[in-house]
Write a protein that holds these residues in place. Structure first.
Motif, PDB file in Angstrom:
ATOM      1  N   CYS A  92     -10.258  -0.396  16.787  1.00 59.67           N
ATOM      2  CA  CYS A  92     -10.825   0.378  17.893  1.00 59.67           C
ATOM      3  C   CYS A  92     -12.348   0.365  17.887  1.00 59.67           C
ATOM      4  N   ASN A  93     -12.945   0.173  16.715  1.00 57.58           N
ATOM      5  CA  ASN A  93     -14.409   0.115  16.665  1.00 57.58           C
ATOM      6  C   ASN A  93     -14.931  -1.026  15.796  1.00 57.58           C
ATOM      7  N   GLY A  94     -14.022  -1.796  15.186  1.00 62.66           N
ATOM      8  CA  GLY A  94     -14.447  -2.923  14.366  1.00 62.66           C
ATOM      9  C   GLY A  94     -14.905  -2.544  12.973  1.00 62.66           C
ATOM     10  N   TYR A  95     -14.753  -1.274  12.586  1.00 59.87           N
ATOM     11  CA  TYR A  95     -15.160  -0.849  11.249  1.00 59.87           C
ATOM     12  C   TYR A  95     -14.092  -1.258  10.230  1.00 59.87           C
ATOM     13  N   GLU A  96     -14.543  -1.428   9.007  1.00 58.29           N
ATOM     14  CA  GLU A  96     -13.632  -1.827   7.942  1.00 58.29           C
ATOM     15  C   GLU A  96     -14.168  -1.319   6.614  1.00 58.29           C
ATOM     16  N   PHE A  97     -13.259  -0.892   5.744  1.00 61.26           N
ATOM     17  CA  PHE A  97     -13.666  -0.559   4.384  1.00 61.26           C
ATOM     18  C   PHE A  97     -12.598  -1.055   3.427  1.00 61.26           C
ATOM     19  N   ALA A  98     -13.000  -1.264   2.194  1.00 58.27           N
ATOM     20  CA  ALA A  98     -12.090  -1.767   1.169  1.00 58.27           C
ATOM     21  C   ALA A  98     -11.672  -0.622   0.257  1.00 58.27           C
ATOM     22  N   LEU A  99     -10.548  -0.809  -0.419  1.00 56.55           N
ATOM     23  CA  LEU A  99     -10.058   0.159  -1.395  1.00 56.55           C
ATOM     24  C   LEU A  99      -9.424  -0.587  -2.560  1.00 56.55           C
TER      25      LEU A  99
ATOM     26  N   ASN B  60     -22.162   7.101  -3.829  1.00 56.94           N
ATOM     27  CA  ASN B  60     -21.740   6.084  -4.793  1.00 56.94           C
ATOM     28  C   ASN B  60     -20.348   5.524  -4.504  1.00 56.94           C
ATOM     29  N   TRP B  61     -19.413   6.416  -4.149  1.00 54.72           N
ATOM     30  CA  TRP B  61     -18.018   5.998  -4.046  1.00 54.72           C
ATOM     31  C   TRP B  61     -17.354   6.585  -2.809  1.00 54.72           C
ATOM     32  N   ILE B  62     -16.369   5.828  -2.325  1.00 55.18           N
ATOM     33  CA  ILE B  62     -15.447   6.308  -1.300  1.00 55.18           C
ATOM     34  C   ILE B  62     -14.093   6.538  -1.964  1.00 55.18           C
ATOM     35  N   LEU B  63     -13.439   7.624  -1.591  1.00 51.12           N
ATOM     36  CA  LEU B  63     -12.101   7.938  -2.095  1.00 51.12           C
ATOM     37  C   LEU B  63     -11.140   8.039  -0.917  1.00 51.12           C
ATOM     38  N   PHE B  64      -9.908   7.621  -1.153  1.00 47.85           N
ATOM     39  CA  PHE B  64      -8.869   7.748  -0.128  1.00 47.85           C
ATOM     40  C   PHE B  64      -7.611   8.242  -0.821  1.00 47.85           C
ATOM     41  N   ASP B  65      -7.336   9.517  -0.629  1.00 46.63           N
ATOM     42  CA  ASP B  65      -6.142  10.113  -1.224  1.00 46.63           C
ATOM     43  C   ASP B  65      -4.958   9.852  -0.307  1.00 46.63           C
ATOM     44  N   TYR B  66      -3.957   9.186  -0.853  1.00 44.88           N
ATOM     45  CA  TYR B  66      -2.759   8.865  -0.073  1.00 44.88           C
ATOM     46  C   TYR B  66      -1.551   9.291  -0.898  1.00 44.88           C
ATOM     47  N   GLY B  67      -1.069  10.502  -0.615  1.00 41.38           N
ATOM     48  CA  GLY B  67       0.058  11.042  -1.368  1.00 41.38           C
ATOM     49  C   GLY B  67      -0.333  11.557  -2.730  1.00 41.38           C
ATOM     50  N   LEU B  68      -1.589  11.978  -2.903  1.00 42.31           N
ATOM     51  CA  LEU B  68      -2.042  12.506  -4.190  1.00 42.31           C
ATOM     52  C   LEU B  68      -1.297  13.802  -4.510  1.00 42.31           C
TER      53      LEU B  68
ATOM     54  N   PHE C  20       0.868  -1.183   0.000  1.00 39.50           N
ATOM     55  CA  PHE C  20       0.000   0.000   0.000  1.00 39.50           C
ATOM     56  C   PHE C  20       0.902   1.229   0.000  1.00 39.50           C
ATOM     57  N   GLU C  21       0.998   1.869  -1.147  1.00 39.39           N
ATOM     58  CA  GLU C  21       1.972   2.937  -1.345  1.00 39.39           C
ATOM     59  C   GLU C  21       1.291   4.218  -1.807  1.00 39.39           C
ATOM     60  N   PRO C  22       1.967   5.361  -1.658  1.00 41.79           N
ATOM     61  CA  PRO C  22       1.397   6.620  -2.154  1.00 41.79           C
ATOM     62  C   PRO C  22       1.077   6.539  -3.644  1.00 41.79           C
ATOM     63  N   GLU C  23      -0.056   7.115  -4.006  1.00 41.29           N
ATOM     64  CA  GLU C  23      -0.494   7.150  -5.400  1.00 41.29           C
ATOM     65  C   GLU C  23      -0.657   8.614  -5.802  1.00 41.29           C
ATOM     66  N   PRO C  24       0.327   9.194  -6.479  1.00 36.33           N
ATOM     67  CA  PRO C  24       0.283  10.631  -6.784  1.00 36.33           C
ATOM     68  C   PRO C  24      -0.735  11.015  -7.847  1.00 36.33           C
ATOM     69  N   ASP C  25      -1.127  10.072  -8.701  1.00 40.78           N
ATOM     70  CA  ASP C  25      -1.961  10.432  -9.852  1.00 40.78           C
ATOM     71  C   ASP C  25      -3.456  10.218  -9.637  1.00 40.78           C
ATOM     72  N   SER C  26      -3.817   9.232  -8.830  1.00 40.41           N
ATOM     73  CA  SER C  26      -5.235   8.908  -8.651  1.00 40.41           C
ATOM     74  C   SER C  26      -5.468   8.434  -7.222  1.00 40.41           C
ATOM     75  N   PRO C  27      -6.682   8.634  -6.717  1.00 41.98           N
ATOM     76  CA  PRO C  27      -6.980   8.143  -5.369  1.00 41.98           C
ATOM     77  C   PRO C  27      -7.299   6.652  -5.373  1.00 41.98           C
ATOM     78  N   TYR C  28      -7.111   6.020  -4.234  1.00 46.10           N
ATOM     79  CA  TYR C  28      -7.714   4.711  -4.009  1.00 46.10           C
ATOM     80  C   TYR C  28      -9.224   4.921  -3.925  1.00 46.10           C
ATOM     81  N   SER C  29     -10.007   3.921  -4.334  1.00 47.30           N
ATOM     82  CA  SER C  29     -11.458   4.114  -4.341  1.00 47.30           C
ATOM     83  C   SER C  29     -12.170   2.779  -4.189  1.00 47.30           C
ATOM     84  N   ILE C  30     -13.468   2.862  -3.887  1.00 44.78           N
ATOM     85  CA  ILE C  30     -14.299   1.658  -3.772  1.00 44.78           C
ATOM     86  C   ILE C  30     -15.761   2.078  -3.811  1.00 44.78           C
ATOM     87  N   ASN C  31     -16.607   1.180  -4.281  1.00 41.69           N
ATOM     88  CA  ASN C  31     -18.045   1.411  -4.166  1.00 41.69           C
ATOM     89  C   ASN C  31     -18.398   1.576  -2.696  1.00 41.69           C
ATOM     90  N   VAL C  32     -19.259   2.521  -2.403  1.00 44.53           N
ATOM     91  CA  VAL C  32     -19.542   2.888  -1.022  1.00 44.53           C
ATOM     92  C   VAL C  32     -20.135   1.737  -0.216  1.00 44.53           C
TER      93      VAL C  32
END
Length: 469
Positions: A458-465, A356-364, A318-330
């Motif tokens: 800490c709360n048992g929540y989880e999401f995919a990317l 519709n979607w979740i985004l996770f910008d990591y080093g965008l 799981f590395e920084p993605e400068p060009d596009s965010p990680y994403s997943i259907n909500v």
């Protein structure tokens, strides 16, 4: 235990039972009489041993074995096992059994017990059974085979007369303590991850353990005890799967785990479990108890610790993605009960019903949203909008990332937002990242895509990317 095609044997066996047995004009017994004799014969065999039977039950070839004791009387059977699931209810039960004749002489365990529990695993596709056909008696052992196995894949089980002290070999303490390693319920399926730390070698071995099927999927190894210092360069992938069985309060592996690290070869075929404690990691300040730890030993290796961990090597990629965010259907964001947060009574369903979607910008490569969590939804006009909340610059350590939310918000429709929009995003992100502790693992559910699971203990929540392509 062996697996082979035996359906023809059941037909042959029953034909022998019903076939002609008289000679010189002797009157043939009726089919009903021979049926009753066959039933009585098997029941007498089942009740014959003074201390009952020992069964090392392996439902399918790649699973581990279960140590089971069976003691039959005329109508009931006492079943003792080392299966600690269901709160220990399967450890010692007395239930009715039945012997009758269908395709062959059949033994059926009538009410719910350890065989039924194993049968229903994987939505009853695991391969275990609670009905068996009688096959033969060999050297004082009884051979039976599974009723429902497919042709060519029949499991033959062997009942061996038990010694007076056979119950001493039930590793119930170890089996019960191992259940404690299933520390969290995860929305996308619980991962029970363990770290075997070789204390004298300062080497850690990481794996996922299936406590039901008794299978260990070895991930790999690294130097040191701290998983957050592991990098792709220091990681040694192993990718080996072995089955295990409990014996004498320890683990015996179906084949050795072998690997080389730091120029030294390692070979592990059993682990003697010794002292159990809950003195391991506290993943969150809110945790009520520490993670489990077993002090143990391995022949020719020495002292080890079997620790609970949340490390999975997939997070190393799981590395920084400068060009596009990680994403997943909500939909792929869930709470500790396993329900999607898009449910109408849960956070996304209530605050963002048209999301519709979740985004996770990591080093965008963006000064405004380089590290941010976003959600895409349709507004009241049917126009797609994106709302972001930032988090402090972070770096994945091993597979761990500390998400510290900040007060930087960014909107695709800034002139239209109000305090409610900001509060909605704050509510969602505070809930999803509560505690800030996130562990990343690979989720290989679709070929051609790299999908990660981000779990918050800490709360048992989880999401995919999904990794951008």
């Amino acid at each position: 235990m062996m697996r082979k095609s035996l359906r023809y044997l059941s037909m042959l066996g029953w034909l022998v039972i019903l076939g002609c047995t008289g000679d010189d004009g002797a009157k043939l017994d009726s089919a009903d009489t021979r049926r009753e004799e066959a039933i009585s014969d098997l029941k007498e065999k089942l009740m014959a041993p003074e201390h009952g039977w020992v069964l090392h039950y392996q439902p399918v070839p790649d699973a581990g074995a279960y140590y089971i004791l069976l003691d039959f009387d005329e109508d009931e059977v006492r079943i003792q096992s080392d299966v600690s699931a269901d709160g220990g209810a399967l450890l010692d039960q007395t239930i009715p059994y039945r012997v009758d004749v269908q395709l062959a002489v059949q033994l059926t365990f009538e009410t719910y017990a350890v065989f039924h529990y194993l049968f229903e695993q994987d939505q009853s596709t695991f391969g275990a059974e609670f009905e068996f056909f009688y096959l033969d008696e060999q050297d004082g052992n009884l051979l039976l085979y599974s009723k429902s196995d497919a042709v060519g894949e029949t499991t033959v089980i062997t009942l061996e007369p038990a010694a007076a002290n056979a119950a001493d070999a039930l590793s119930r303490e170890a089996s019960g303590n191992m259940e404690a390693y299933e520390l969290y319920n995860q929305p996308f399926g619980t991962q029970t991850l363990q770290q075997l730390y070789l204390t004298g070698e300062d080497v850690s071995l990481y794996w996922e353990i299936d406590l039901v099927k008794r299978i260990i999927s070895v991930d790999g190894a690294a130097l040191g005890v701290e998983s957050r210092t592991i990098t792709s360069a220091s990681w040694v992938a192993i990718d080996q799967t072995v089955a295990y069985t409990f014996a004498n309060e320890g683990l015996v592996l179906s084949e050795p785990i072998t690997f080389t690290l730091g120029g030294k070869n390692y070979n592990i075929d059993q682990i003697k479990l010794e002292n159990y404690s809950e003195s391991g990691d506290l993943y969150c300040v809110s945790d009520m108890r520490a993670a489990p730890v077993y002090s143990a030993s391995i022949p020719d290796v020495g002292a080890v610790e079997l620790r609970h961990t949340l490390f999975n090597s997939g997070g190393l990629t799981f590395e920084p993605e400068p060009d596009s965010p990680y994403s997943i259907n909500v939909f792929y964001a869930g709470d500790s009960t396993g329900f999607s947060l898009t449910g109408e009574d849960l956070t996304i369903g209530q605050l963002y019903p048209e999301a519709n979607w979740i985004l996770f910008d990591y080093g965008l490569d963006s000064a405004e949203i380089d590290y941010a969590f976003g959600i895409i939804f349709e507004d009241e006009n049917g126009v797609e909008q994106t709302h972001y909340r930032g988090y402090e610059t972070a770096t994945v350590a091993g597979n761990y990332i500390h998400v510290i939310l900040n007060e930087e918000f960014h909107y695709s429709n800034p002139t239209e937002v109000d305090a409610t929009d900001e509060q909605n995003l704050r509510t969602l992100t505070n809930e999803l990242f509560g505690g800030g502790e996130v562990y990343i693992s690979l989720w290989p559910i679709q070929e051609g895509l790299v999908i990660y699971r981000l779990f918050n203990p800490c709360n048992g929540y989880e999401f995919a990317l999904v990794k951008p392509q």
